[in-house]
Enzyme design. Sequence first.
Site, PDB file in Angstrom:
ATOM      1  N   GLY A  77      66.376  18.640  52.119  1.00 14.45           N
ATOM      2  CA  GLY A  77      66.276  19.310  50.831  1.00 14.45           C
ATOM      3  C   GLY A  77      65.351  20.512  50.818  1.00 14.45           C
ATOM      4  N   SER A  78      65.078  21.089  52.000  1.00 15.07           N
ATOM      5  CA  SER A  78      64.174  22.248  51.995  1.00 15.07           C
ATOM      6  C   SER A  78      64.822  23.444  51.298  1.00 15.07           C
ATOM      7  CB  SER A  78      63.731  22.613  53.420  1.00 15.07           C
ATOM      8  OG  SER A  78      64.796  23.139  54.167  1.00 15.07           O
ATOM      9  N   ASN A  79      66.128  23.582  51.386  1.00 18.50           N
ATOM     10  CA  ASN A  79      66.792  24.678  50.674  1.00 18.50           C
ATOM     11  C   ASN A  79      66.758  24.453  49.167  1.00 18.50           C
ATOM     12  OD1 ASN A  79      68.147  26.877  52.426  1.00 18.50           O
ATOM     13  ND2 ASN A  79      68.463  24.999  53.579  1.00 18.50           N
TER      14      ASN A  79
ATOM     15  N   MET B 216      76.748  17.337  53.907  1.00 17.52           N
ATOM     16  CA  MET B 216      77.429  17.072  55.168  1.00 17.52           C
ATOM     17  C   MET B 216      78.787  16.389  54.974  1.00 17.52           C
ATOM     18  SD  MET B 216      75.431  18.463  57.276  1.00 17.52           S
ATOM     19  CE  MET B 216      75.965  17.904  58.892  1.00 17.52           C
ATOM     20  N   ARG B 217      79.441  16.687  53.856  1.00 16.04           N
ATOM     21  CA  ARG B 217      80.776  16.125  53.624  1.00 16.04           C
ATOM     22  C   ARG B 217      81.757  17.263  53.441  1.00 16.04           C
ATOM     23  NH1 ARG B 217      81.128  11.508  55.334  1.00 16.04           N
ATOM     24  NH2 ARG B 217      83.034  11.210  54.157  1.00 16.04           N
TER      25      ARG B 217
ATOM     26  N   ASN C 196      77.911  27.645  49.879  1.00 14.76           N
ATOM     27  CA  ASN C 196      77.374  26.826  50.967  1.00 14.76           C
ATOM     28  C   ASN C 196      76.470  27.695  51.823  1.00 14.76           C
ATOM     29  OD1 ASN C 196      77.134  24.551  52.755  1.00 14.76           O
ATOM     30  ND2 ASN C 196      78.561  25.578  54.143  1.00 14.76           N
TER      31      ASN C 196
ATOM     32  N   HIS D 297      75.128  27.922  55.853  1.00 12.21           N
ATOM     33  CA  HIS D 297      75.444  27.396  57.194  1.00 12.21           C
ATOM     34  C   HIS D 297      74.512  28.068  58.201  1.00 12.21           C
ATOM     35  CE1 HIS D 297      77.882  25.631  60.331  1.00 12.21           C
ATOM     36  NE2 HIS D 297      77.882  26.794  60.947  1.00 12.21           N
TER      37      HIS D 297
HETATM   38  C1  GRF Z   1      70.429  23.798  56.646  1.00 13.37           C
HETATM   39  O1  GRF Z   1      70.024  24.249  57.894  1.00 13.37           O
HETATM   40  C2  GRF Z   1      71.798  24.297  56.317  1.00 13.37           C
HETATM   41  O2  GRF Z   1      72.108  25.489  56.927  1.00 13.37           O
HETATM   42  C3  GRF Z   1      72.686  23.210  56.856  1.00 13.37           C
HETATM   43  O3  GRF Z   1      71.970  22.024  56.626  1.00 13.37           O
HETATM   44  C4  GRF Z   1      70.583  22.290  56.631  1.00 13.37           C
HETATM   45  C5  GRF Z   1      69.977  21.668  55.408  1.00 13.37           C
HETATM   46  O4  GRF Z   1      68.593  21.689  55.439  1.00 13.37           O
HETATM   47  N1  GRF Z   1      73.981  23.264  56.199  1.00 13.37           N
HETATM   48  P1  GRF Z   1      67.760  21.212  54.174  1.00 13.37           P
HETATM   49  O5  GRF Z   1      68.240  19.825  53.803  1.00 13.37           O
HETATM   50  O6  GRF Z   1      67.982  22.198  53.081  1.00 13.37           O
HETATM   51  O7  GRF Z   1      66.337  21.189  54.630  1.00 13.37           O
END
Ligand code: GRF
Length: 220
Positions: free
Chosen positions: A41-43, A119-120, A136, A138
């Site tokens: 969940g860092s994003n 991841m789905r 999304n 990536h």
């Molecule tokens: C990120 O690196 C994103 O690019 C990929 O999954 C990771 C998620 O990281 N799809 P976080 O859970 O947001 O830390």
Amino acid sequence: MSLFPDVVSKNASSIISPPLPDSLPEFDSPLRLGILASGSGSNMEAIAQAIQSGWLQAQIQVVIYNNPQAHVAQRAQQWDIPSMLLNHRHFASREALDEQIIQTLQAYEVDWVIMAGWMRRVTEVLIGAFPRRVLNIHPSLLPSFPGIRAVEQALQAGAKVAGCTVHYVELEVDSGPIVMQAAVPVLPGDTPETLQARIQQQEHRIYPVAIALAATVPPK
Ligand code: GRF
């Protein structure tokens, strides 16, 4: 694995990520985001910080996660954001999971679906419910290295430049029009972990900007 580390290190300093604007577009009302996440969940947190600082005019209505262990649930709690576990194992099909996701997003009056480490695979059910409103992120410079283990794929191929991409979601995994990208150098001695960390710094910079950019384009 890099076969030409010296060349890479000489060129590394000239590879830059895009400069970001001091301010982002303003909207009639804050963008109402629903985050889909499966991991740390860092994003999600980077987006929450961009909102809190007043940079991104939005609010996170709900975080949906599919993995009971996902750390994103704790982060959501720390930020006082409602979160909902929808465990894919409890659904008979991808479509059934997507139906439940839609119901939840609609209950929280979400306008934008932000996949942040989800991841789905999604189906046309979800995409159809939010036309051109599913984004999304990536960890590669798409269209290179779609799919899982993108960072490992880049290292394996000996890529000299890696990065991340925010794109609209279409049915094919990691396809769809690109909204924004940032590049990072691949450095000699990089492991999947060190490269991933460098990429993630860029993810956290560009995702809030990409959301604001996408929201300035009317949906098809
Ligand atoms: C990120 O690196 C994103 O690019 C990929 O999954 C990771 C998620 O990281 N799809 P976080 O859970 O947001 O830390």
